[in-house]
Write a protein that holds these residues in place. Structure first.
Motif, mmCIF file in Angstrom:
data_model
loop_
_atom_site.group_PDB
_atom_site.id
_atom_site.type_symbol
_atom_site.label_atom_id
_atom_site.label_comp_id
_atom_site.label_asym_id
_atom_site.label_seq_id
_atom_site.Cartn_x
_atom_site.Cartn_y
_atom_site.Cartn_z
ATOM 1 N N PHE A 229 0.817 -1.217 0.000
ATOM 2 C CA PHE A 229 0.000 0.000 0.000
ATOM 3 C C PHE A 229 0.851 1.268 0.000
ATOM 4 N N HIS A 230 2.162 1.104 -0.103
ATOM 5 C CA HIS A 230 3.066 2.254 -0.073
ATOM 6 C C HIS A 230 4.002 2.209 -1.273
ATOM 7 N N CYS A 231 4.374 3.372 -1.751
ATOM 8 C CA CYS A 231 5.354 3.469 -2.839
ATOM 9 C C CYS A 231 6.771 3.583 -2.299
ATOM 10 N N THR A 232 6.947 4.380 -1.266
ATOM 11 C CA THR A 232 8.241 4.521 -0.603
ATOM 12 C C THR A 232 8.044 4.501 0.895
ATOM 13 N N LEU A 233 9.051 4.027 1.593
ATOM 14 C CA LEU A 233 8.999 3.944 3.047
ATOM 15 C C LEU A 233 10.401 4.132 3.619
ATOM 16 N N PRO A 234 10.518 4.763 4.776
ATOM 17 C CA PRO A 234 11.816 4.755 5.453
ATOM 18 C C PRO A 234 12.091 3.368 6.018
ATOM 19 N N VAL A 235 13.331 2.953 5.956
ATOM 20 C CA VAL A 235 13.689 1.615 6.408
ATOM 21 C C VAL A 235 15.021 1.665 7.144
ATOM 22 N N LEU A 236 15.109 0.886 8.207
ATOM 23 C CA LEU A 236 16.368 0.657 8.901
ATOM 24 C C LEU A 236 16.843 -0.741 8.538
ATOM 25 N N ILE A 237 18.125 -0.867 8.233
ATOM 26 C CA ILE A 237 18.670 -2.146 7.778
ATOM 27 C C ILE A 237 19.761 -2.593 8.741
ATOM 28 N N GLU A 238 19.537 -3.742 9.348
ATOM 29 C CA GLU A 238 20.532 -4.338 10.244
ATOM 30 C C GLU A 238 21.203 -5.488 9.505
ATOM 31 N N SER A 239 22.504 -5.349 9.275
ATOM 32 C CA SER A 239 23.166 -6.312 8.391
ATOM 33 C C SER A 239 24.657 -6.371 8.721
ATOM 34 N N THR A 240 25.398 -7.390 8.298
ATOM 35 C CA THR A 240 24.939 -8.524 7.508
ATOM 36 C C THR A 240 25.182 -9.798 8.319
ATOM 37 N N TYR A 241 24.300 -10.756 8.172
ATOM 38 C CA TYR A 241 24.429 -12.023 8.878
ATOM 39 C C TYR A 241 24.483 -13.174 7.872
ATOM 40 N N GLY A 242 25.145 -14.262 8.289
ATOM 41 C CA GLY A 242 25.089 -15.508 7.531
ATOM 42 C C GLY A 242 25.688 -15.467 6.155
ATOM 43 N N ILE A 243 26.895 -14.922 6.006
ATOM 44 C CA ILE A 243 27.558 -14.918 4.705
ATOM 45 C C ILE A 243 27.802 -16.359 4.269
ATOM 46 N N CYS A 244 27.454 -16.676 3.026
ATOM 47 C CA CYS A 244 27.592 -18.046 2.533
ATOM 48 C C CYS A 244 29.058 -18.386 2.274
ATOM 49 N N THR A 245 29.396 -19.644 2.483
ATOM 50 C CA THR A 245 30.755 -20.130 2.266
ATOM 51 C C THR A 245 30.945 -20.511 0.800
ATOM 52 N N PRO A 246 32.013 -20.022 0.152
ATOM 53 C CA PRO A 246 32.234 -20.370 -1.258
ATOM 54 C C PRO A 246 32.369 -21.881 -1.458
ATOM 55 N N ILE A 247 31.869 -22.353 -2.577
ATOM 56 C CA ILE A 247 31.943 -23.771 -2.918
ATOM 57 C C ILE A 247 33.129 -23.971 -3.865
ATOM 58 N N PRO A 248 33.943 -25.018 -3.678
ATOM 59 C CA PRO A 248 35.084 -25.240 -4.569
ATOM 60 C C PRO A 248 34.657 -25.275 -6.034
ATOM 61 N N PRO A 249 35.431 -24.632 -6.934
ATOM 62 C CA PRO A 249 35.046 -24.560 -8.351
ATOM 63 C C PRO A 249 34.861 -25.919 -9.005
ATOM 64 N N SER A 250 35.572 -26.935 -8.500
ATOM 65 C CA SER A 250 35.484 -28.260 -9.116
ATOM 66 C C SER A 250 34.202 -28.986 -8.756
ATOM 67 N N SER A 251 33.472 -28.481 -7.774
ATOM 68 C CA SER A 251 32.248 -29.142 -7.336
ATOM 69 C C SER A 251 31.073 -28.765 -8.226
ATOM 70 N N THR A 252 30.130 -29.679 -8.309
ATOM 71 C CA THR A 252 28.873 -29.403 -9.014
ATOM 72 C C THR A 252 27.846 -28.907 -8.011
#
Length: 340
Positions: A229-252
């Motif tokens: 129901f809104h076009c724009t809104l003020p927002v507070l952003i708390e970040s960042t959590y849970g950074i993903c671990t890179p997967i070895p390039p040789s893996s599928t």
């Protein structure tokens, strides 16, 4: 899942503790004496609180009565810790955590979010000047003007749109086809009733001063339902959590996503240089139209089941089998791709 498992283990321990102490004290005729001490009857309160936490934390209750669930969950958890010093310590730790999180969000400053409806289920939230939200992680979003509960927040994964634009986004309703198309199947095999989903070019303009970050949100009955129901809104952003671990390039990399859950998989797919395949079950064709063009996957790397669930057993048997399709032997080791 870990939180739930720990709760079951702790509650089981509380039940055994109550039974053993009651039985022992009764046998030595000390029950009537000990039951008058505060530690005893507060222990009974703590045990009852633990017993009540399990049945009152079910998925249906969390989805339909979340605010009430959150209140009694915190109250019961406090009683679980006992009385006097223990409960004071628990309140101090919990209060420190909440205040620290709020200060962390305030440190990032108040941002303006652009709300773009996707369909009746989903909205797209974009915010500029929020580069501190790292790719592959999730952030907690606060919309303080939507509710009097200014502390209320919800976790969402950042979606990498792969774009370098600074002043545009996608309006699903008003955009025109670019002419590019990609197949979508209504089954996990991709063989039945193929659909065509047309890519869309940006039409909606937003006054961003830097490349925006994107969140796709499924509307539910609470705070998220009022976003559209809104076009724009003020927002507070708390970040960042849970950074993903890179997967070895040789893996599928084989990803299985459902609905807006694609946002959790997309950073992994974008960062993985090796073989990859995405199976995505979605009920909303509009969501697929908005997301698929920027996934950056070739036709053979993505299969979408539109309007129906993925059959995981059949899917895994067809894709993995004995492992030869992705270069793995029956023993689970990677098979050599070199001839000779």
């Amino acid at each position: 899942m870990a939180h739930e498992l720990i709760a079951y283990i702790a509650t089981t321990g509380a039940i055994l503790h109550s039974i053993l102490f009651l039985s022992t004290d009764t046998k030595v005729n000390e029950h009537s004496c000990k039951s008058e001490f505060p530690y005893w009857y507060w222990g009974i309160v703590a045990a009852l609180a633990m017993y009540l936490l399990i049945p009152t934390s079910g998925l249906w209750i969390r989805q339909t009565l979340y605010e009430f669930f959150l209140g009694w969950h915190i109250a019961f958890s406090a009683f679980t810790l006992g009385y006097e010093t223990w409960i004071y310590v628990a309140i101090a730790v919990w209060g420190f955590n909440r205040i620290t999180r709020l200060l962390r969000a305030l440190r990032n400053g108040i941002k303006m979010a652009c709300i773009i409806p996707i369909d009746d289920r989903y909205v797209k939230v974009e915010s500029s000047d929020a580069e501190f939200v790292k790719p592959g992680g999730h952030a907690y979003l606060y919309f303080p003007t939507l509710t009097w509960r200014i502390w209320e927040s919800h976790p969402f994964f950042r979606y990498l749109d792969g774009s370098t634009r600074t002043s545009s986004t996608i309006d699903i309703e008003k955009s025109k086809p670019t002419g590019s198309a990609s197949p979508i199947s209504d089954s996990t095999s991709g063989a039945n009733k193929p659909h065509r989903v047309i890519g869309h070019s940006p039409q909606h303009k937003a006054p961003y001063t830097s490349p925006p970050i994107t969140f796709y949100i499924r509307k539910k009955s609470g705070l998220t339902a009022s976003l559209a129901f809104h076009c724009t809104l003020p927002v507070l952003i708390e970040s960042t959590y849970g950074i993903c671990t890179p997967i070895p390039p040789s893996s599928t990399l084989l990803c299985i996503a459902g609905g807006v859950g694609i946002t959790a998989h997309q950073p992994l797919l974008a960062a993985h240089p090796g073989p990859k395949k995405l199976f995505w079950g979605a009920r909303s064709e509009a969501l697929v139209r908005a997301v698929q063009p920027v996934l950056g996957l070739a036709d053979g790397e993505i299969e979408v089941a539109l309007g129906r669930r993925l059959d995981l057993r059949v899917l895994l048997e067809e894709e993995l089998g004995d492992g030869s399709k992705y270069g793995y032997g029956r023993g689970g080791e990677r098979a050599s791709r070199h001839g000779g």
